[in-house]
Write a protein that holds these residues in place. Structure first.
Motif, PDB file in Angstrom:
ATOM      1  N   LYS A  48     -16.651  -3.367 -11.974  1.00 31.25           N
ATOM      2  CA  LYS A  48     -16.074  -3.805 -12.885  1.00 31.25           C
ATOM      3  C   LYS A  48     -16.737  -3.496 -14.035  1.00 31.25           C
ATOM      4  O   LYS A  48     -15.804  -3.501 -14.752  1.00 31.25           O
ATOM      5  N   TRP A  49     -18.219  -2.959 -14.351  1.00 32.26           N
ATOM      6  CA  TRP A  49     -18.263  -2.450 -15.900  1.00 32.26           C
ATOM      7  C   TRP A  49     -19.355  -1.351 -15.400  1.00 32.26           C
ATOM      8  O   TRP A  49     -19.949  -0.674 -16.396  1.00 32.26           O
ATOM      9  N   GLY A  50     -18.711  -0.298 -14.990  1.00 34.53           N
ATOM     10  CA  GLY A  50     -18.955   0.027 -14.940  1.00 34.53           C
ATOM     11  C   GLY A  50     -20.163   1.571 -12.449  1.00 34.53           C
ATOM     12  O   GLY A  50     -19.155   0.066 -11.887  1.00 34.53           O
ATOM     13  N   ARG A  51     -20.960   1.778 -12.566  1.00 33.99           N
ATOM     14  CA  ARG A  51     -20.931   2.384 -11.007  1.00 33.99           C
ATOM     15  C   ARG A  51     -22.117   1.634 -10.614  1.00 33.99           C
ATOM     16  O   ARG A  51     -22.744   1.169  -9.662  1.00 33.99           O
ATOM     17  N   THR A  52     -22.612   1.078 -11.586  1.00 35.51           N
ATOM     18  CA  THR A  52     -23.983  -0.191 -11.110  1.00 35.51           C
ATOM     19  C   THR A  52     -23.497  -1.605 -10.649  1.00 35.51           C
ATOM     20  O   THR A  52     -22.945  -1.946 -11.613  1.00 35.51           O
ATOM     21  N   PRO A  53     -23.625  -1.801  -9.536  1.00 29.50           N
ATOM     22  CA  PRO A  53     -23.399  -2.946  -8.767  1.00 29.50           C
ATOM     23  C   PRO A  53     -24.957  -4.268  -9.974  1.00 29.50           C
ATOM     24  O   PRO A  53     -25.602  -4.011 -10.470  1.00 29.50           O
ATOM     25  N   MET A  54     -23.679  -5.316  -9.185  1.00 34.29           N
ATOM     26  CA  MET A  54     -24.594  -6.673 -10.331  1.00 34.29           C
ATOM     27  C   MET A  54     -24.977  -6.957  -8.370  1.00 34.29           C
ATOM     28  O   MET A  54     -24.277  -7.366  -7.377  1.00 34.29           O
ATOM     29  N   PRO A  55     -26.433  -7.218  -8.271  1.00 31.46           N
ATOM     30  CA  PRO A  55     -26.627  -7.690  -7.324  1.00 31.46           C
ATOM     31  C   PRO A  55     -26.127  -9.672  -7.408  1.00 31.46           C
ATOM     32  O   PRO A  55     -25.581 -10.125  -7.933  1.00 31.46           O
ATOM     33  N   ALA A  56     -25.932 -10.235  -5.850  1.00 28.30           N
ATOM     34  CA  ALA A  56     -25.899 -11.366  -5.483  1.00 28.30           C
ATOM     35  C   ALA A  56     -26.447 -12.175  -6.081  1.00 28.30           C
ATOM     36  O   ALA A  56     -27.860 -12.378  -5.517  1.00 28.30           O
ATOM     37  N   HIS A  57     -26.551 -13.007  -6.317  1.00 31.72           N
ATOM     38  CA  HIS A  57     -27.009 -14.808  -6.750  1.00 31.72           C
ATOM     39  C   HIS A  57     -27.009 -15.717  -5.537  1.00 31.72           C
ATOM     40  O   HIS A  57     -26.580 -16.620  -6.349  1.00 31.72           O
ATOM     41  N   ASP A  58     -26.904 -15.234  -4.419  1.00 26.91           N
ATOM     42  CA  ASP A  58     -26.225 -16.134  -3.571  1.00 26.91           C
ATOM     43  C   ASP A  58     -26.538 -17.439  -3.647  1.00 26.91           C
ATOM     44  O   ASP A  58     -26.317 -18.619  -2.373  1.00 26.91           O
TER      45      ASP A  58
END
Length: 107
Positions: A78-88
């Motif tokens: 959504k904002w580039g190649r770096t993924p945002m980790p889940a905060h599940d």
């Protein structure tokens, strides 16, 4: 009639106050859950600034549920190649508080 107008105005104000974002709580949640390691209010760190997120979603009526989902499940692309980790492990109320707070941030 004047009494009815006053009551309506009072109810609207009370409702707005009930839905107001508790900024101190949201900031504490952001600190506790590591959000501020990758995000800041005004500048891109690893992820986008909160102002950029609020700006991107400002016209989206589903912004808060969408952000809740991104925070909870993580996101990629959504904002580039770096993924945002889940905060599940975060509860729904905390997720919503964070999403509403992000959407309340203005330049």
């Amino acid at each position: 009639m004047r009494h009815l107008i006053f009551m309506t105005a009072s109810l609207l104000l009370a409702s707005a106050a009930a839905h107001a974002v508790d900024e101190a709580t949201a900031i504490e949640l952001a600190k506790t859950n590591g959000c501020l390691s990758c995000h800041s209010a005004k500048e891109k760190i690893v992820g986008p600034s909160y102002i950029a997120v609020a700006d991107r979603y400002k016209d989206d009526k589903d912004a808060v549920p969408s952000l809740v989902q991104s925070i909870q499940r993580g996101s990629k692309g959504k904002w580039g190649r770096t993924p945002m980790p889940a905060h599940d492990t975060m509860g729904q109320a905390d997720l919503k508080t964070l999403a509403e707070w992000v959407m309340s941030i203005r330049p």
